[in-house]
Structures are given as structure tokens and as C-alpha cells.
Design a protein around this motif. Structure first.
Motif, PDB file in Angstrom:
ATOM      1  N   TYR A  10     -12.095   0.767   6.493  1.00  0.00           N
ATOM      2  CA  TYR A  10     -11.964   0.875   5.044  1.00  0.00           C
ATOM      3  C   TYR A  10     -12.872   1.975   4.507  1.00  0.00           C
ATOM      4  CZ  TYR A  10      -9.767  -3.744   5.117  1.00  0.00           C
ATOM      5  OH  TYR A  10      -8.939  -4.805   5.359  1.00  0.00           O
ATOM      6  N   SER A  49       1.173   5.276   1.655  1.00  0.00           N
ATOM      7  CA  SER A  49       0.870   5.917   2.934  1.00  0.00           C
ATOM      8  C   SER A  49       0.480   7.379   2.753  1.00  0.00           C
ATOM      9  CB  SER A  49       2.091   5.834   3.863  1.00  0.00           C
ATOM     10  OG  SER A  49       1.894   6.628   5.022  1.00  0.00           O
ATOM     11  N   CYS A  94       0.831  -1.203   0.000  1.00  0.00           N
ATOM     12  CA  CYS A  94       0.000   0.000   0.000  1.00  0.00           C
ATOM     13  C   CYS A  94       0.864   1.251   0.000  1.00  0.00           C
ATOM     14  CB  CYS A  94      -0.946   0.009   1.200  1.00  0.00           C
ATOM     15  SG  CYS A  94      -0.082   0.260   2.768  1.00  0.00           S
ATOM     16  N   ALA A 125      -9.618   1.963  -0.482  1.00  0.00           N
ATOM     17  CA  ALA A 125      -9.552   0.978  -1.565  1.00  0.00           C
ATOM     18  C   ALA A 125      -9.952   1.648  -2.870  1.00  0.00           C
ATOM     19  CB  ALA A 125     -10.470  -0.208  -1.277  1.00  0.00           C
ATOM     20  N   VAL A 165      -3.871   4.901   4.607  1.00  0.00           N
ATOM     21  CA  VAL A 165      -3.131   4.215   3.551  1.00  0.00           C
ATOM     22  C   VAL A 165      -4.054   3.992   2.370  1.00  0.00           C
ATOM     23  CG1 VAL A 165      -1.539   3.066   5.156  1.00  0.00           C
ATOM     24  CG2 VAL A 165      -3.638   1.898   4.456  1.00  0.00           C
ATOM     25  N   GLY A 168      -4.687   1.403  -1.216  1.00  0.00           N
ATOM     26  CA  GLY A 168      -4.338   0.197  -1.958  1.00  0.00           C
ATOM     27  C   GLY A 168      -5.457  -0.155  -2.921  1.00  0.00           C
ATOM     28  N   ALA A 225      -1.093  -4.203   6.075  1.00  0.00           N
ATOM     29  CA  ALA A 225      -0.716  -3.355   4.951  1.00  0.00           C
ATOM     30  C   ALA A 225       0.772  -3.049   5.043  1.00  0.00           C
ATOM     31  CB  ALA A 225      -1.532  -2.065   4.971  1.00  0.00           C
ATOM     32  N   GLY A 232      -7.955  -4.322  -1.037  1.00  0.00           N
ATOM     33  CA  GLY A 232      -8.567  -4.561   0.279  1.00  0.00           C
ATOM     34  C   GLY A 232     -10.058  -4.804   0.223  1.00  0.00           C
ATOM     35  N   LEU A 251      -4.835  -2.823   9.686  1.00  0.00           N
ATOM     36  CA  LEU A 251      -6.016  -2.047   9.329  1.00  0.00           C
ATOM     37  C   LEU A 251      -7.197  -2.380  10.227  1.00  0.00           C
ATOM     38  CD1 LEU A 251      -5.711  -2.570   5.484  1.00  0.00           C
ATOM     39  CD2 LEU A 251      -4.844  -0.646   6.829  1.00  0.00           C
ATOM     40  N   THR A 255      -6.983   3.377   8.569  1.00  0.00           N
ATOM     41  CA  THR A 255      -8.057   3.352   7.574  1.00  0.00           C
ATOM     42  C   THR A 255      -7.465   3.214   6.176  1.00  0.00           C
ATOM     43  OG1 THR A 255      -9.536   4.694   8.938  1.00  0.00           O
ATOM     44  CG2 THR A 255      -9.978   4.650   6.564  1.00  0.00           C
ATOM     45  N   TYR A 256      -7.976   2.238   5.453  1.00  0.00           N
ATOM     46  CA  TYR A 256      -7.490   1.882   4.117  1.00  0.00           C
ATOM     47  C   TYR A 256      -8.455   2.421   3.078  1.00  0.00           C
ATOM     48  CZ  TYR A 256      -6.158  -1.609   0.418  1.00  0.00           C
ATOM     49  OH  TYR A 256      -5.778  -2.266  -0.724  1.00  0.00           O
TER      50      TYR A 256
END
Length: 291
Positions: A107, A91, A89, A160, A183, A185, A206, A188, A104, A157-158
Motif C-alpha cells: 500500500y 487500474s 478500484c 489509497a 491500482v 482506491g 481489489a 484500503g 494486494l 500495490t494499492y
């Protein structure tokens, strides 16, 4: 008491588990299609393990074409109880630097081109996704990372994104400043959603490779820099995974957070109105509540 089986979904750079006893690659058929690859199974420290390369060996699947439903179904069908998702991922936080890991817990889903649920017309199901990762499993990953000497951040918190392109500068700044994501990516979601629907405990690790494009001192994402960081991160990821069997143990009690009972009240379609064909496809994922 049930037996633990740890399933690892490896992302970019992580294509296997070292040291498995009785290791073999198994082809698994699912009603949702063919998984990304065969699944490597074996035992490690007396605990059953399964490894699935998310993009396939040789990295043949893009983030949008990964067969997420088939992957989760195949792991559940094999008897996996706990899923560790490992992925690369970018940042959005200065303190979350390339080479660090983030565990994580939330999301933001910006994907648009993927099948995001096992349920649908003929068998409608709604699961809670307020807390999409398992705290028990995440804590084990944190312990394993710290024991391995990895700089790890507990909680993040990701964002996506669909991809396969990286973010524009404007998007990167929006995700970081307005949306407060940590982050970013491309894989996810819907993986975390599907794991919850399959009543699997799920933790997401991640591995940071870059600062996306927001950082004034790092410029735009450079794929050559990412690849260089991936190698070091993959070694750390394998070290983390090797420590998990000893932490989780072979005997498994019910999840204290209810991940393994996520479908308890989720199916809304009346039994006499359910589509038999869809119910048949749900045999592994939701057989506990539909069978």
C-alpha cells in the motif's frame, strides 16, 4: 486448535454472502463507535462466517466517513480470525483490466482525514506494516479466484487516496509512472493498518472497474461505466467468497507469518503508565497482550 471464522468486508457492489446457514444480522457495540452496519453471521460449509458491508446497506458512508476502527473491532469482538477485504478500484496497468481481480500485497497511503490507529496517548503501540497482507490468506483467495474462472493477479500495490473525488490526470500519471502503484482506491487504508493492530490475518481483493484517468484510450473515469462493471465484479466476488471455507477449513493453526501475534512486542508504554480508559477500549483488539 482454534476455530476459523472468516470475516468479509464488502465494498461497492458486494452487500452480502449467498447461502449462509442460520444467517442473521447482528448489531455489535464497540468502544470506537457504531460499525458501518449490522454484521451478517452464519456458517458456510461448516465454517463460521461474518459479513460487514463497508459502506452500509444502501451505501450511506463515504470512504472518509467509514468507521474503520469500529468495523475492525466489531469483527474481532465476534471472533473473526481471518479478514477478506473486497473493494472496487481503478487500474494503472494495461494488463490489469476492468473485470480482473488483484490480490494486494503493498500500500501507499495518501489518506489524511481518518483515525489510523487504535493506540495513542496513554498506550503507545507500534506494529510492523512491512508486509500488510497475509500470504496464507492471499494464496487461498488466489486459488478460489482461479477455481471460479476469474482473471486474478497475485501481488499489487494499492494507492489509497482520500476521495471522494477521483484523481486528476496529473495525479493519475504520477501514481502510475513515478510511484509505480498498480491500482487505486479509497478504502484500503486505514483498514489494513487496523487489521494488523488487531492481530487479524488480512487479505485484500481489489476488483478493477476502470483505468482511472491515465489511459489515453479510455479517457476520464465515468461513473456509469464503473457501475456497469461493478455488477459483474460483485457476482465474481461472491463466487470467490463461497469457495473460501472449503479452502481454509474449520480448524485453524497459528498463522505461519505471525499476523495473529503482531502485537507481541509492539506496546511500549510501561504498565503503570497506561491510561486505564484507553486500555479498556482495547479489550477486544489487544486484550491478548494487555489482559
Amino acid at each position: 486448535m482454534a476455530q476459523t471464522m472468516i470475516g468479509v468486508i464488502g465494498g461497492s457492489g458486494l452487500y452480502g454472502i449467498d447461502g449462509l446457514n442460520a444467517a442473521r444480522w447482528q448489531e455489535v457495540e464497540t468502544p470506537w463507535g457504531t460499525p458501518s452496519d449490522a454484521i451478517l453471521t452464519g456458517t458456510l460449509d461448516g465454517v463460521a462466517m461474518a459479513f460487514l458491508p463497508r459502506h452500509g446497506r444502501g451505501h450511506v458512508h463515504s470512504p472518509s466517513t467509514v468507521p474503520y476502527r469500529a468495523n475492525i473491532d466489531a469483527l474481532k469482538r465476534l471472533g473473526v480470525t481471518d479478514v477478506i477485504s473486497v473493494s472496487a478500484c481503478g487500474s494503472f496497468r494495461e494488463e490489469m483490466a476492468p473485470g480482473d481481480f488483484v490480490l494486494l500485497d503493498q500500500y501507499i497511503d495518501r489518506t489524511v482525514a481518518r483515525d489510523a490507529s487504535f493506540f495513542g496517548t496513554g498506550c503507545v503501540g507500534h506494529v510492523s506494516l512491512a508486509h500488510p497482507t497475509c500470504p496464507r490468506l492471499s494464496e487461498a483467495c488466489e486459488t478460489a479466484a482461479r477455481d471460479a474462472g476469474i482473471t486474478v493477479h497475485a501481488g499489487g500495490t494499492y494507492l489509497a487516496m482520500e476521495g471522494p473525488q477521483f484523481s486528476t490526470l496529473a495525479e493519475s500519471k504520477m501514481y502510475r509512472e513515478a510511484w509505480r502503484a498498480d491500482v487505486i482506491g479509497m478504502t484500503g487504508m486505514p483498514e489494513a493498518r487496523l487489521a494488523r493492530e488487531a492481530e487479524l490475518c488480512y487479505a485484500a481483493v481489489a476488483m478493477i472497474t476502470d483505468y482511472d484517468s491515465w489511459h489515453p484510450d479510455h479517457g476520464t473515469v465515468d461513473i456509469s461505466d464503473i457501475i456497469a462493471t461493478l455488477g459483474a465484479n460483485a457476482d465474481k466476488g461472491r463466487d470467490l467468497v463461497r469457495r473460501l471455507p472449503a479452502l481454509l477449513g474449520a480448524d485453524r493453526a497459528p498463522c505461519p507469518h505471525g499476523c495473529d501475534r503482531a502485537l507481541e512486542y509492539a506496546i511500549l508504554t510501561a504498565p503503570d503508565k497506561r491510561d486505564p480508559a484507553l486500555v479498556a477500549r482495547l479489550d477486544a483488539v489487544a486484550g491478548r497482550v494487555l489482559g
